[in-house]
Each structure stands twice: as C-alpha cells, then as structure tokens.
Design a protein around this motif. Structure first.
Motif, short mmCIF file in Angstrom:
data_model
loop_
_atom_site.label_atom_id
_atom_site.label_comp_id
_atom_site.label_asym_id
_atom_site.label_seq_id
_atom_site.Cartn_x
_atom_site.Cartn_y
_atom_site.Cartn_z
N LEU A 147 0.83 -1.21 0.00
CA LEU A 147 0.00 0.00 0.00
C LEU A 147 0.87 1.26 0.00
N ASN A 148 1.93 1.26 0.80
CA ASN A 148 2.82 2.43 0.81
C ASN A 148 3.45 2.67 -0.57
N SER A 149 3.88 1.61 -1.22
CA SER A 149 4.49 1.77 -2.55
C SER A 149 3.47 2.29 -3.56
N VAL A 150 2.24 1.80 -3.48
CA VAL A 150 1.21 2.25 -4.42
C VAL A 150 0.91 3.74 -4.18
N ILE A 151 0.75 4.13 -2.91
CA ILE A 151 0.45 5.54 -2.61
C ILE A 151 1.57 6.45 -3.10
N VAL A 152 2.80 6.09 -2.81
CA VAL A 152 3.94 6.94 -3.19
C VAL A 152 4.08 6.99 -4.72
N ALA A 153 4.04 5.84 -5.38
CA ALA A 153 4.27 5.81 -6.83
C ALA A 153 3.16 6.54 -7.59
N VAL A 154 1.91 6.31 -7.22
CA VAL A 154 0.79 6.94 -7.93
C VAL A 154 0.77 8.45 -7.67
N THR A 155 0.97 8.85 -6.42
CA THR A 155 0.92 10.28 -6.09
C THR A 155 2.06 11.05 -6.76
N TRP A 281 8.46 3.16 -8.02
CA TRP A 281 8.16 1.83 -7.50
C TRP A 281 9.44 1.09 -7.10
N ASN A 282 10.50 1.28 -7.87
CA ASN A 282 11.76 0.59 -7.60
C ASN A 282 12.70 1.38 -6.71
N ASP A 283 12.32 2.58 -6.30
CA ASP A 283 13.23 3.40 -5.49
C ASP A 283 13.50 2.71 -4.14
N PHE A 284 14.75 2.74 -3.75
CA PHE A 284 15.13 2.05 -2.52
C PHE A 284 15.82 2.98 -1.52
N LEU A 285 16.77 3.79 -2.02
CA LEU A 285 17.64 4.52 -1.10
C LEU A 285 16.88 5.58 -0.29
N TRP A 286 16.10 6.43 -0.98
CA TRP A 286 15.41 7.51 -0.26
C TRP A 286 14.35 6.97 0.72
N PRO A 287 13.52 6.01 0.35
CA PRO A 287 12.60 5.45 1.37
C PRO A 287 13.32 4.81 2.54
N LEU A 288 14.51 4.24 2.29
CA LEU A 288 15.26 3.64 3.40
C LEU A 288 15.75 4.71 4.37
N VAL A 289 16.11 5.89 3.83
CA VAL A 289 16.67 6.95 4.67
C VAL A 289 15.58 7.72 5.41
N ILE A 290 14.49 8.02 4.73
CA ILE A 290 13.49 8.92 5.28
C ILE A 290 12.51 8.23 6.21
N SER A 293 10.37 3.34 10.62
CA SER A 293 9.47 2.34 11.23
C SER A 293 9.07 1.32 10.18
N SER A 294 8.78 0.10 10.64
CA SER A 294 8.43 -0.97 9.69
C SER A 294 7.13 -0.67 8.95
N GLU A 295 6.21 0.05 9.58
CA GLU A 295 4.92 0.32 8.95
C GLU A 295 5.03 1.32 7.80
N MET A 296 6.05 2.16 7.80
CA MET A 296 6.19 3.17 6.75
C MET A 296 7.15 2.75 5.65
N ARG A 297 7.68 1.55 5.71
CA ARG A 297 8.58 1.09 4.65
C ARG A 297 7.80 0.85 3.37
N THR A 298 8.48 1.08 2.27
CA THR A 298 7.89 0.70 0.98
C THR A 298 8.20 -0.77 0.69
N LEU A 299 7.65 -1.28 -0.40
CA LEU A 299 7.79 -2.71 -0.69
C LEU A 299 9.24 -3.10 -0.91
N MET A 305 14.33 -6.04 4.12
CA MET A 305 14.32 -6.40 5.55
C MET A 305 14.10 -7.89 5.73
N LEU A 306 13.40 -8.53 4.80
CA LEU A 306 13.21 -9.98 4.89
C LEU A 306 14.54 -10.72 4.84
N GLN A 307 15.47 -10.17 4.07
CA GLN A 307 16.78 -10.82 3.96
C GLN A 307 17.49 -10.83 5.30
#
Length: 350
Positions: A147-155, A281-290, A293-299, A305-307
């Motif tokens: 859901l976080n990834s969809v909200i961020v990518a679409v917006t 959708w594929n962005d990793f670095l900025w969502p990791l920095v900003i 909490s686990s609830e605000m992570r993107t996909l 984090m599963l790794q």
C-alpha cells in the motif's frame, strides 16, 4: 329489362366473356408478376453470382499478388544478408542473456525451498511449488508495504505529470526574461548525483517534520528536472498557430493548456508517467533513509528487511522479487507502444 337469357337461367354470353376476361387478366397478371419475380430473382441471383465472382477474383488477385505469410517469411529469410544474420544472432543472444536473471528469479521462486541450493541447478523445475509465495503472503506487513508503494508511486506520478507539463509548456511557448538561462540551470541539476543531495534533503525534511511520513516520501520527488526537460522538448514541436487560435477564440491560458496543449501532449505524458511510476516503485535509497518504522517502509525496503530476518531463504526472497515485479511488468505490457515514442521525443524539428 331482363333479357331472354336471364329468364332461361343460363349465364349470358356477355357475362361469361367478362369473367373469362377477368380470369385471363388475373392469370396474365400473375404470370406477368411471376415472370417479373422470376426475372428479378434471376437478376438478383446473377448479381449475387457477379459479386461472388468479383470477390473471388479479387481474392484470387490478392492471393496472386501477395504470397502466403509463411512464404513471405521464407522469402524474407532467403533475402537476409550474412551481415544482417550475424547482427540478428547477436541481438538474440543479448536478449536471452538479459532475460536470464528474470527467468532464474521466477524459477527459484516456484521451487521447493530445499531444492533452491541444489547443484547442479534445475533450469526447468520438475515439481513447481507455491510454498515460497504462501510464506511470503503470510507476512503481516506485506500488505502495508504494498500500500505504501502504491500511494507513493501513484501520487508522485500524478503530481510530476502536472508540474512537468505546466513547466514544460511555460519554457516551450512562453517568452519571459531569462527563460533559457533558468531552463538550463534547472536541467543542469540532473548532472548532480542524487547521493550528493541525499543528506541536505534529509536535513530539510527533518527540520519541517516530514521524517517517517508520506510527505517526506513524496514531496522531494515531484519537481524532477527530467520531466520538465522531456515535456519542454515535446511541446516546442507543437505548432504555435493552434495556441494562437485558441487565444483568439477567447480561451484563458489555463484553458489553452488543458483543452489544447495537454491533449496534444498525451504521448509525452504517457512516457513520462511510465518512467516516473517505474522509478518510484523501484526506489530504494530515499525510502530507506526517510523512514524509520516498519509500517512506513515501501515494498522494496520491506523485502530487503526480509533478507535480514531469514538470510538463507533464497526462494522466499525470489518470490518477493517476483511479487514486486508484477506491477512493473503489467505497466510495460499495457504501455509498451509508448516506449518507442518516448525514445523519439525531442527528435522533431523545433
């Protein structure tokens, strides 16, 4: 007065003649009608036969002029020059090599966890399994990450299309002091790597209280210079006479943009939308920095984090990568015709 015949009970010769005449007329009329109907039917049949014949001749002519598809392919292959054949072979090998990581990702995702590290590996799984996907979908935060990834990518995609289209229109069709200098300074910011501005962006978001929020994930990505550059290059190819005609008809500047310019710029908007959605959708670095909490992570960050939770679960990680690639694949298949247009945007005469 009655005639002598009427008294004798026999029909008068004149009456018989009239009935006979009527019967003859009716018979003649039916015969004529039947003859005309037969003639019309014959003409219709002849016309149908003529049309069928013409269609058959046309088909035969077309078939004579154009060989079957298989024959055309054979002729095309026979006319292929050796240099073209070598180039085609190289391109095919490169395409296969580029698809191998994607293929191996899917194969690993549908294998049993105990068979993932098997040597030699199974290129074609004998017993496909959905165990890795069941384990992935059982994760409690997977839906929230999606859901976080969809909200961020679409917006971000919608906002960037709006901002880039307006800015591109201003730079392409409006005259104001310092237009070219401002445009090249803005576009020149693309030369600065994103890692250089990472810390200043974080400090700015921290001071205004947007850390670990959707605002912090979305706002820094809206005014990307690449979108403005792409839209400006496309809009400067639009004829100015159309805009002048709308202005003469009394349309406002925003009306000209929404009713004339934006519909004509649909191909460029589609290309920019695809690029922006895929990038966010594929962005990793900025969502990791900003986010912290686990609830605000993107996909993408959540799958990373599963790794850390299950380090050797390669099948689970590949299932997550396959799951994350589904929206990108769908977007590519739905809008793939716009990719070629995107490559030629800006190649028109300005």
């Amino acid at each position: 007065m009655p005639t002598s015949s009427s008294f004798s009970g026999k029909p008068a010769p004149a009456t018989m003649s009239a009935a006979t005449s009527a019967s003859m007329v009716a018979t003649t009329g039916m015969a004529t009608f039947a003859t005309e109907g037969t003639t019309v039917a014959a003409m219709a049949g002849a016309t149908a036969d003529t049309l069928k014949g013409a269609a058959a001749n046309s088909t035969a002519t077309t078939a004579t002029r154009r060989p079957p598809t298989a024959s055309r392919r054979v002729l095309r292959w026979r006319r292929l020059r050796p240099g073209d054949a070598i180039a085609l072979l190289i391109v095919t090998l490169l395409a296969v090599a580029s698809l191998m990581p994607l293929y191996w990702m899917v194969v690993t995702a549908i294998q049993e966890p105990t068979l993932v590290v098997k040597l030699p590996p199974e290129w074609f799984p004998k017993n496909p399994s959905a165990a890795n996907f069941r384990d992935l979908l059982a994760r409690p935060l997977l839906g929230r990450w999606t859901l976080n990834s969809v909200i961020v990518a679409v917006t971000v995609t919608a906002a960037q299309l709006f901002v880039a289209a307006l800015a591109g229109y201003a730079f392409a069709k409006k005259s104001f002091a310092g237009r070219n200098l401002l445009f090249w300074l803005y576009v020149g910011s693309m030369m600065v790597p994103g890692q250089v501005t990472l810390i200043p962006r974080y400090i700015l978001m921290s001071k205004i209280g947007f850390v670990n929020t959707y605002y912090g994930l979305i706002l820094p990505a809206i005014a990307a210079p690449f979108g403005v550059f792409l839209m400006k290059q496309f809009m400067q190819t639009l004829p100015g006479e159309i805009i002048d005609a709308g202005r003469i008809d009394g349309a406002s500047e925003f009306g000209i943009f929404t009713l004339i310019v934006a519909p004509l710029a649909k191909p460029a908007l589609a290309v920019l939308g695809i690029f922006t959605f895929v990038g966010e959708w594929n962005d990793f670095l900025w969502p990791l920095v900003i986010t912290n909490s686990s609830e605000m992570r993107t996909l993408q960050v959540g799958l990373a984090m599963l790794q850390e939770e299950v380090p050797m679960a390669f099948g689970l990680l590949m299932a997550g990568a396959t799951y994350a690639a589904i929206p990108i694949t769908l977007v590519f298949l739905l809008f793939q015709r716009y990719f070629l247009k995107g490559l030629t945007v800006g190649a028109f005469k300005g």
